[in-house]
Scaffold this motif. Structure first.
Motif, PDB file in Angstrom:
ATOM      1  N   CYS A 131      27.038  48.190  45.265  1.00  0.00           N
ATOM      2  CA  CYS A 131      27.063  47.353  44.054  1.00  0.00           C
ATOM      3  C   CYS A 131      28.402  46.628  43.957  1.00  0.00           C
ATOM      4  O   CYS A 131      29.426  47.241  43.677  1.00  0.00           O
ATOM      5  CB  CYS A 131      26.843  48.229  42.824  1.00  0.00           C
ATOM      6  N   PRO A 132      28.436  45.313  44.212  1.00  0.00           N
ATOM      7  CA  PRO A 132      29.695  44.580  44.098  1.00  0.00           C
ATOM      8  C   PRO A 132      30.215  44.631  42.656  1.00  0.00           C
ATOM      9  O   PRO A 132      29.427  44.627  41.703  1.00  0.00           O
ATOM     10  CB  PRO A 132      29.319  43.144  44.470  1.00  0.00           C
ATOM     11  N   LEU A 133      31.546  44.687  42.506  1.00  0.00           N
ATOM     12  CA  LEU A 133      32.141  44.823  41.160  1.00  0.00           C
ATOM     13  C   LEU A 133      31.770  43.672  40.228  1.00  0.00           C
ATOM     14  O   LEU A 133      31.602  43.864  39.029  1.00  0.00           O
ATOM     15  CB  LEU A 133      33.660  44.938  41.284  1.00  0.00           C
ATOM     16  N   LYS A 134      31.627  42.487  40.800  1.00  0.00           N
ATOM     17  CA  LYS A 134      31.278  41.333  39.958  1.00  0.00           C
ATOM     18  C   LYS A 134      29.879  41.524  39.354  1.00  0.00           C
ATOM     19  O   LYS A 134      29.657  41.277  38.166  1.00  0.00           O
ATOM     20  CB  LYS A 134      31.343  40.061  40.802  1.00  0.00           C
ATOM     21  N   HIS A 135      28.947  41.986  40.176  1.00  0.00           N
ATOM     22  CA  HIS A 135      27.595  42.258  39.687  1.00  0.00           C
ATOM     23  C   HIS A 135      27.618  43.358  38.642  1.00  0.00           C
ATOM     24  O   HIS A 135      26.891  43.319  37.642  1.00  0.00           O
ATOM     25  CB  HIS A 135      26.685  42.710  40.831  1.00  0.00           C
ATOM     26  N   ALA A 184      40.500  44.007  42.299  1.00  0.00           N
ATOM     27  CA  ALA A 184      39.191  44.634  42.065  1.00  0.00           C
ATOM     28  C   ALA A 184      38.807  44.502  40.586  1.00  0.00           C
ATOM     29  O   ALA A 184      37.657  44.173  40.259  1.00  0.00           O
ATOM     30  CB  ALA A 184      39.248  46.103  42.480  1.00  0.00           C
ATOM     31  N   ILE A 185      39.772  44.722  39.702  1.00  0.00           N
ATOM     32  CA  ILE A 185      39.484  44.601  38.257  1.00  0.00           C
ATOM     33  C   ILE A 185      39.206  43.136  37.894  1.00  0.00           C
ATOM     34  O   ILE A 185      38.362  42.843  37.047  1.00  0.00           O
ATOM     35  CB  ILE A 185      40.647  45.193  37.405  1.00  0.00           C
ATOM     36  N   ASP A 186      39.897  42.226  38.582  1.00  0.00           N
ATOM     37  CA  ASP A 186      39.609  40.791  38.380  1.00  0.00           C
ATOM     38  C   ASP A 186      38.144  40.490  38.702  1.00  0.00           C
ATOM     39  O   ASP A 186      37.484  39.736  37.978  1.00  0.00           O
ATOM     40  CB  ASP A 186      40.482  39.925  39.308  1.00  0.00           C
ATOM     41  N   GLU A 187      37.649  41.083  39.796  1.00  0.00           N
ATOM     42  CA  GLU A 187      36.247  40.887  40.200  1.00  0.00           C
ATOM     43  C   GLU A 187      35.303  41.390  39.112  1.00  0.00           C
ATOM     44  O   GLU A 187      34.338  40.728  38.738  1.00  0.00           O
ATOM     45  CB  GLU A 187      35.952  41.696  41.475  1.00  0.00           C
ATOM     46  N   LEU A 188      35.580  42.604  38.623  1.00  0.00           N
ATOM     47  CA  LEU A 188      34.755  43.192  37.564  1.00  0.00           C
ATOM     48  C   LEU A 188      34.713  42.268  36.346  1.00  0.00           C
ATOM     49  O   LEU A 188      33.637  41.968  35.809  1.00  0.00           O
ATOM     50  CB  LEU A 188      35.350  44.557  37.177  1.00  0.00           C
ATOM     51  N   LEU A 245      47.464  48.555  40.809  1.00  0.00           N
ATOM     52  CA  LEU A 245      47.490  48.436  39.338  1.00  0.00           C
ATOM     53  C   LEU A 245      48.864  48.789  38.783  1.00  0.00           C
ATOM     54  O   LEU A 245      49.309  48.232  37.774  1.00  0.00           O
ATOM     55  CB  LEU A 245      46.432  49.359  38.711  1.00  0.00           C
ATOM     56  N   SER A 246      49.558  49.720  39.474  1.00  0.00           N
ATOM     57  CA  SER A 246      50.871  50.155  38.985  1.00  0.00           C
ATOM     58  C   SER A 246      51.871  48.993  38.938  1.00  0.00           C
ATOM     59  O   SER A 246      52.814  49.008  38.165  1.00  0.00           O
ATOM     60  CB  SER A 246      51.412  51.283  39.867  1.00  0.00           C
ATOM     61  N   GLU A 247      51.613  47.975  39.739  1.00  0.00           N
ATOM     62  CA  GLU A 247      52.533  46.835  39.754  1.00  0.00           C
ATOM     63  C   GLU A 247      52.479  46.010  38.456  1.00  0.00           C
ATOM     64  O   GLU A 247      53.487  45.476  38.013  1.00  0.00           O
ATOM     65  CB  GLU A 247      52.216  45.945  40.957  1.00  0.00           C
ATOM     66  N   VAL A 248      51.289  45.904  37.858  1.00  0.00           N
ATOM     67  CA  VAL A 248      51.185  45.119  36.600  1.00  0.00           C
ATOM     68  C   VAL A 248      51.165  46.039  35.378  1.00  0.00           C
ATOM     69  O   VAL A 248      51.527  45.625  34.280  1.00  0.00           O
ATOM     70  CB  VAL A 248      49.938  44.204  36.584  1.00  0.00           C
ATOM     71  N   GLY A 249      50.746  47.309  35.568  1.00  0.00           N
ATOM     72  CA  GLY A 249      50.706  48.265  34.451  1.00  0.00           C
ATOM     73  C   GLY A 249      49.552  47.971  33.510  1.00  0.00           C
ATOM     74  O   GLY A 249      48.870  46.941  33.624  1.00  0.00           O
ATOM     75  N   GLU A 250      49.329  48.875  32.570  1.00  0.00           N
ATOM     76  CA  GLU A 250      48.216  48.739  31.619  1.00  0.00           C
ATOM     77  C   GLU A 250      48.311  47.433  30.831  1.00  0.00           C
ATOM     78  O   GLU A 250      47.336  46.689  30.699  1.00  0.00           O
ATOM     79  CB  GLU A 250      48.223  49.949  30.670  1.00  0.00           C
ATOM     80  N   PHE A 251      49.525  47.129  30.334  1.00  0.00           N
ATOM     81  CA  PHE A 251      49.640  45.951  29.467  1.00  0.00           C
ATOM     82  C   PHE A 251      49.553  44.656  30.255  1.00  0.00           C
ATOM     83  O   PHE A 251      49.012  43.659  29.775  1.00  0.00           O
ATOM     84  CB  PHE A 251      50.924  46.027  28.629  1.00  0.00           C
TER      85      PHE A 251
END
Ligand SMILES: Nc1ncnc2c1ncn2[C@@H]1O[C@H](COP(=O)(O)OP(=O)(O)OP(=O)(O)O)[C@@H](O)[C@H]1O
Ligand SMILES: Cc1ncc(C[n+]2csc(CCOP(=O)(O)O)c2C)c(N)n1
Ligand SMILES: [Mg+2]
Length: 341
Positions: free
Chosen positions: A66-70, A107-111, A7-13
């Protein structure tokens, strides 16, 4: 295997930009979505309904099964379920997440893939949210907004003596699905060579991991000209939700054990786990079915709805809240479902 991005590579924004890029707005009432200090909405001449529900790692979900997408899908579905329980139509959501620094962008993309899929299915716009880091686990908090015509909202307080008590779908399955998942997790931890045995329990495991909000029933009720006098969704357990309706409406109720809608996989799993299926149905929770009451006169209209069971009737408050068996004996119901404390 493709590379994972910290995540640090793209940052919050960068993360927020990524989320925004995939959002498709479809409601005319959404004037401004993600990207400003607040979203701007222009609702029609309707009443607005607003609800929030959060999901916390370790309390509401376990990422080992529990998969992140679910999880993303479920987080939206449980909020839409509260909108449905008001007899309203969902229109927008905001999504707040608190994420450990070790999560990856993928992982956040999956969510968000799960969130996006739910938005598409329930026809809601994702219009904003908040992103923070977490030191304790993943947290997802969603606020859903919906619309209902003036006077059409179904409150918990509207049930009247002699009303019929209706329930959608089946209950107890999500709870039994969780028992199966937890058992397989224990077996896997004891022996990582073990493959989880879930085939036999696909339906009940699906009920735990991929619940649906019953918007389909809300549209059907409208089509059949039925307005529930009171309604609630079943998150903590049927007994607990029935108690909410009764206490807020100032009435009693009798529900019939024989009429409680059970699924066969749930019954088989309960037997295997040595659990009383009726207890699972009354107190299991996370069914996200709709419990509602209708006037006796609407019996003819409701009896043809395929996925609605008549489970009992509303009585005077003095009679209490009871579960009756097929011999007509009634026992006071206890709410032993899910509570957080
Ligand atoms: N921390 C809070 N601050 C203010 N109001 C709250 C808070 N928690 C719950 N409420 C309000 O209390 C009422 C009942 O909420 P509750 O969470 O018990 O119901 P629910 O969302 O239908 O159930 P569940 O959370 O089990 O799905 C709602 O009006 C809700 O907005
Ligand atoms: C890992 C894990 N542990 C326990 C459960 C069971 N559970 C959690 S919250 C809840 C009721 C609804 O919550 P709320 O009232 O907050 O909406 C239930 C039945 C689960 N699904 N996963
Ligand atoms: Mg709640």
């Amino acid at each position: 295997m493709s590379e994972l991005t910290p995540l640090s590579e793209v940052g919050e924004f960068g993360l927020i930009r990524r989320i925004k890029e995939k959002v498709v707005l479809q409601h005319p009432s959404t004037i401004k979505g993600i990207g400003d200090d607040a979203a701007v909405l222009e609702p029609e001449e309707k009443q607005l309904v607003v609800t929030s529900d959060m999901l916390l790692e370790g309390i509401h979900f376990d990422l080992t099964f529990c998969p992140l997408k679910h999880l993303g899908y479920k987080a939206v579905a449980v909020n839409v379920s509260d909108i449905a329980a008001m007899n309203a139509k969902p229109t927008q959501i905001t999504v707040n997440i608190a994420v450990g620094a070790r999560y990856t962008v993928e992982a956040i993309d999956e969510l968000y893939e799960g969130i996006r899929l739910a938005c598409e299915n329930y026809k809601v716009d994702l219009v904003g949210g908040d992103t923070t880091s977490s030191r304790t686990g993943l947290v997802i908090s969603i606020t859903a907004i919906g619309e209902v015509a003036k006077g059409e909202a179904a409150m918990r307080s509207g049930a009247k003596v002699n009303d019929l008590i209706c329930l959608t779908g089946d209950i107890g399955s999500a709870y039994m699905g969780l028992q199966v998942l937890e058992r397989e997790k224990q077996a896997f931890m004891a022996d990582p060579e073990m493959q989880p045995q879930l085939d036999k329990y696909e339906y009940i495991v699906g009920r735990q991991l991929k619940p649906e909000a019953r918007m389909d029933v809300i549209y059907e009720l409208k089509e059949f000209g039925i307005k529930p006098t009171a309604m609630i969704d079943v998150s903590d357990g049927l007994a607990s939700e029935l108690m909410h309706i009764c206490s807020q409406s100032g009435v009693g109720a009798t529900i019939y054990r024989e009429n409680l809608p059970a699924d066969n996989q749930m019954l088989e799993a309960a037997m295997e786990f040595n659990l009383d299926p009726v207890m699972c149905m009354l107190n299991g929770g996370e069914d996200y079915e709709l419990l509602f009451t209708i006037p006796l006169e609407d019996y003819e209209k409701i009896k043809n709805l395929p996925d609605v069971s008549l489970i009992g009737k509303i009585t005077e408050a003095s009679e209490g809240v009871n579960l009756a068996n097929k011999h007509g004996q009634a026992f006071p119901l206890k709410a032993q479902g899910w509570t957080h404390f």
